[in-house]
Scaffold this motif. Structure first.
Motif, PDB file in Angstrom:
ATOM      1  N   ASP A  96       0.858  -1.176   0.000  1.00  0.00           N
ATOM      2  CA  ASP A  96       0.000   0.000   0.000  1.00  0.00           C
ATOM      3  C   ASP A  96       0.900   1.234   0.000  1.00  0.00           C
ATOM      4  OD1 ASP A  96      -1.507   2.252   0.882  1.00  0.00           O
ATOM      5  OD2 ASP A  96      -2.958   0.916   1.848  1.00  0.00           O
ATOM      6  N   PRO A  97       0.785   2.082  -1.030  1.00  0.00           N
ATOM      7  CA  PRO A  97       1.686   3.244  -1.143  1.00  0.00           C
ATOM      8  C   PRO A  97       1.600   4.206   0.041  1.00  0.00           C
ATOM      9  CG  PRO A  97       0.339   3.001  -3.131  1.00  0.00           C
ATOM     10  CD  PRO A  97      -0.128   1.974  -2.152  1.00  0.00           C
ATOM     11  N   THR A  98       0.471   4.220   0.736  1.00  0.00           N
ATOM     12  CA  THR A  98       0.339   5.137   1.878  1.00  0.00           C
ATOM     13  C   THR A  98       1.134   4.653   3.088  1.00  0.00           C
ATOM     14  OG1 THR A  98      -1.662   4.073   2.757  1.00  0.00           O
ATOM     15  CG2 THR A  98      -1.979   5.834   1.113  1.00  0.00           C
ATOM     16  N   LEU A  99       1.656   3.426   3.029  1.00  0.00           N
ATOM     17  CA  LEU A  99       2.398   2.851   4.154  1.00  0.00           C
ATOM     18  C   LEU A  99       3.889   2.689   3.848  1.00  0.00           C
ATOM     19  CD1 LEU A  99      -0.230   0.154   5.204  1.00  0.00           C
ATOM     20  CD2 LEU A  99       0.200   2.379   6.263  1.00  0.00           C
ATOM     21  N   ARG A 100       4.359   3.307   2.773  1.00  0.00           N
ATOM     22  CA  ARG A 100       5.781   3.246   2.442  1.00  0.00           C
ATOM     23  C   ARG A 100       6.610   3.826   3.583  1.00  0.00           C
ATOM     24  NH1 ARG A 100       7.863   6.191  -1.303  1.00  0.00           N
ATOM     25  NH2 ARG A 100       9.486   4.699  -1.778  1.00  0.00           N
ATOM     26  N   GLY A 101       7.816   3.267   3.754  1.00  0.00           N
ATOM     27  CA  GLY A 101       8.744   3.796   4.745  1.00  0.00           C
ATOM     28  C   GLY A 101       8.529   3.288   6.153  1.00  0.00           C
ATOM     29  N   GLN A 102       7.627   2.324   6.332  1.00  0.00           N
ATOM     30  CA  GLN A 102       7.358   1.780   7.669  1.00  0.00           C
ATOM     31  C   GLN A 102       8.002   0.409   7.883  1.00  0.00           C
ATOM     32  OE1 GLN A 102       3.274   2.045   8.974  1.00  0.00           O
ATOM     33  NE2 GLN A 102       2.938   3.959   7.859  1.00  0.00           N
ATOM     34  N   GLY A 103       8.808  -0.049   6.925  1.00  0.00           N
ATOM     35  CA  GLY A 103       9.507  -1.321   7.080  1.00  0.00           C
ATOM     36  C   GLY A 103       8.738  -2.541   6.618  1.00  0.00           C
ATOM     37  N   ILE A 104       7.551  -2.349   6.074  1.00  0.00           N
ATOM     38  CA  ILE A 104       6.723  -3.487   5.658  1.00  0.00           C
ATOM     39  C   ILE A 104       7.361  -4.208   4.470  1.00  0.00           C
ATOM     40  CG2 ILE A 104       4.462  -4.197   4.770  1.00  0.00           C
ATOM     41  CD1 ILE A 104       3.331  -1.698   6.312  1.00  0.00           C
ATOM     42  N   GLY A 105       7.828  -3.462   3.496  1.00  0.00           N
ATOM     43  CA  GLY A 105       8.479  -4.073   2.336  1.00  0.00           C
ATOM     44  C   GLY A 105       9.730  -4.842   2.728  1.00  0.00           C
ATOM     45  N   THR A 106      10.506  -4.285   3.632  1.00  0.00           N
ATOM     46  CA  THR A 106      11.721  -4.953   4.111  1.00  0.00           C
ATOM     47  C   THR A 106      11.367  -6.249   4.827  1.00  0.00           C
ATOM     48  OG1 THR A 106      12.868  -2.851   4.317  1.00  0.00           O
ATOM     49  CG2 THR A 106      13.767  -4.708   5.571  1.00  0.00           C
ATOM     50  N   ARG A 107      10.336  -6.215   5.657  1.00  0.00           N
ATOM     51  CA  ARG A 107       9.926  -7.429   6.382  1.00  0.00           C
ATOM     52  C   ARG A 107       9.423  -8.501   5.420  1.00  0.00           C
ATOM     53  NH1 ARG A 107       5.862  -6.481  10.461  1.00  0.00           N
ATOM     54  NH2 ARG A 107       6.305  -8.620  11.051  1.00  0.00           N
ATOM     55  N   LEU A 108       8.657  -8.099   4.401  1.00  0.00           N
ATOM     56  CA  LEU A 108       8.199  -9.064   3.398  1.00  0.00           C
ATOM     57  C   LEU A 108       9.392  -9.681   2.670  1.00  0.00           C
ATOM     58  CD1 LEU A 108       5.100  -7.264   1.852  1.00  0.00           C
ATOM     59  CD2 LEU A 108       5.097  -9.571   2.814  1.00  0.00           C
ATOM     60  N   LEU A 109      10.320  -8.834   2.246  1.00  0.00           N
ATOM     61  CA  LEU A 109      11.494  -9.330   1.521  1.00  0.00           C
ATOM     62  C   LEU A 109      12.322 -10.262   2.405  1.00  0.00           C
ATOM     63  CD1 LEU A 109      13.247  -9.345  -1.032  1.00  0.00           C
ATOM     64  CD2 LEU A 109      14.413  -7.315  -0.122  1.00  0.00           C
ATOM     65  N   ASP A 110      12.560  -9.888   3.655  1.00  0.00           N
ATOM     66  CA  ASP A 110      13.339 -10.734   4.564  1.00  0.00           C
ATOM     67  C   ASP A 110      12.655 -12.087   4.785  1.00  0.00           C
ATOM     68  OD1 ASP A 110      15.164  -8.657   4.792  1.00  0.00           O
ATOM     69  OD2 ASP A 110      14.538  -8.077   6.815  1.00  0.00           O
ATOM     70  N   PHE A 111      11.356 -12.066   4.993  1.00  0.00           N
ATOM     71  CA  PHE A 111      10.584 -13.294   5.206  1.00  0.00           C
ATOM     72  C   PHE A 111      10.703 -14.209   3.987  1.00  0.00           C
ATOM     73  CE2 PHE A 111       6.706 -15.839   5.338  1.00  0.00           C
ATOM     74  CZ  PHE A 111       6.532 -16.125   6.675  1.00  0.00           C
ATOM     75  N   PHE A 112      10.495 -13.629   2.811  1.00  0.00           N
ATOM     76  CA  PHE A 112      10.520 -14.405   1.572  1.00  0.00           C
ATOM     77  C   PHE A 112      11.933 -14.914   1.270  1.00  0.00           C
ATOM     78  CE2 PHE A 112      10.413 -14.944  -3.068  1.00  0.00           C
ATOM     79  CZ  PHE A 112       9.348 -15.835  -3.155  1.00  0.00           C
ATOM     80  N   THR A 113      12.937 -14.104   1.553  1.00  0.00           N
ATOM     81  CA  THR A 113      14.323 -14.506   1.324  1.00  0.00           C
ATOM     82  C   THR A 113      14.669 -15.743   2.154  1.00  0.00           C
ATOM     83  OG1 THR A 113      14.971 -12.248   0.788  1.00  0.00           O
ATOM     84  CG2 THR A 113      16.741 -13.746   1.453  1.00  0.00           C
ATOM     85  N   LYS A 114      14.209 -15.786   3.387  1.00  0.00           N
ATOM     86  CA  LYS A 114      14.462 -16.959   4.236  1.00  0.00           C
ATOM     87  C   LYS A 114      13.815 -18.203   3.640  1.00  0.00           C
ATOM     88  CE  LYS A 114      15.090 -14.384   8.486  1.00  0.00           C
ATOM     89  NZ  LYS A 114      14.453 -13.799   9.644  1.00  0.00           N
TER      90      LYS A 114
END
Length: 171
Positions: A96-114
């Motif tokens: 959701d573009p209104t939630l950028r910068g809150q670490g959500i994308g990083t958490r998704l990427l980290d989860f998926f990378t594992k």
């Protein structure tokens, strides 16, 4: 600030995933592509029926969708698969573009990378980012992805003028 929970998507999540993917497409690509082209991509790849199928049918090549959820609402999604025995790829990562910068994308990427590393044995991870995507490029570069080359985006022809920048990192 509330934190999003990350989990594997189920079939009931298809509409919420479709909504966040469509919203993100408009936000990310309005300055890069025509409205007709963006709508064509949404209709082709991010419709509810296709997403339902992609949630159910999982393989080495497609691991399904994983989502970020806040207060019962899907606010982000990631998906991808393995290109070969040691190389994984992120095919989709939007929030959701209104939630950028809150670490959500990083958490998704980290989860998926594992998942790619420990379940499928990936030693490196690839991602394609649209040329000119001033949101995605710095995100991936900040997380260790290094530019490799340009190519036509998946499923496009030269007339579409949709160029992907391919990035890779070791994991």
């Amino acid at each position: 600030m509330k934190t999003a929970s990350i989990r594997k998507a189920n079939k009931n999540d298809a509409k919420g995933i479709a909504d966040v993917l469509a919203k993100s497409q408009w936000f990310t690509y309005t300055k890069l592509y025509s409205e007709v082209y963006i709508q064509k991509l949404i209709d082709q790849y991010y419709n509810v029926q296709r997403i339902e199928q992609e949630i159910v049918f999982i393989s080495d090549e497609w691991h399904g969708y994983f989502i970020a959820e806040m207060d019962g609402k899907i606010v982000g999604a990631i998906g991808g698969g393995m290109n070969n025995d040691t190389s994984g790829e992120v095919y989709v990562l939007y929030l959701d573009p209104t939630l950028r910068g809150q670490g959500i994308g990083t958490r998704l990427l980290d989860f998926f990378t594992k998942i790619q590393k420990y379940t499928y044995g990936a030693q490196q991870q690839w991602v394609s980012v649209a040329k000119g995507n001033d949101y995605g490029i710095p995100f991936y570069e900040a997380r260790g992805f290094i530019f490799q080359h340009e190519e036509l985006a998946y499923g496009t022809i030269e007339e579409d003028q949709d160029i992907s920048l391919k990035y890779r990192r070791d994991i």
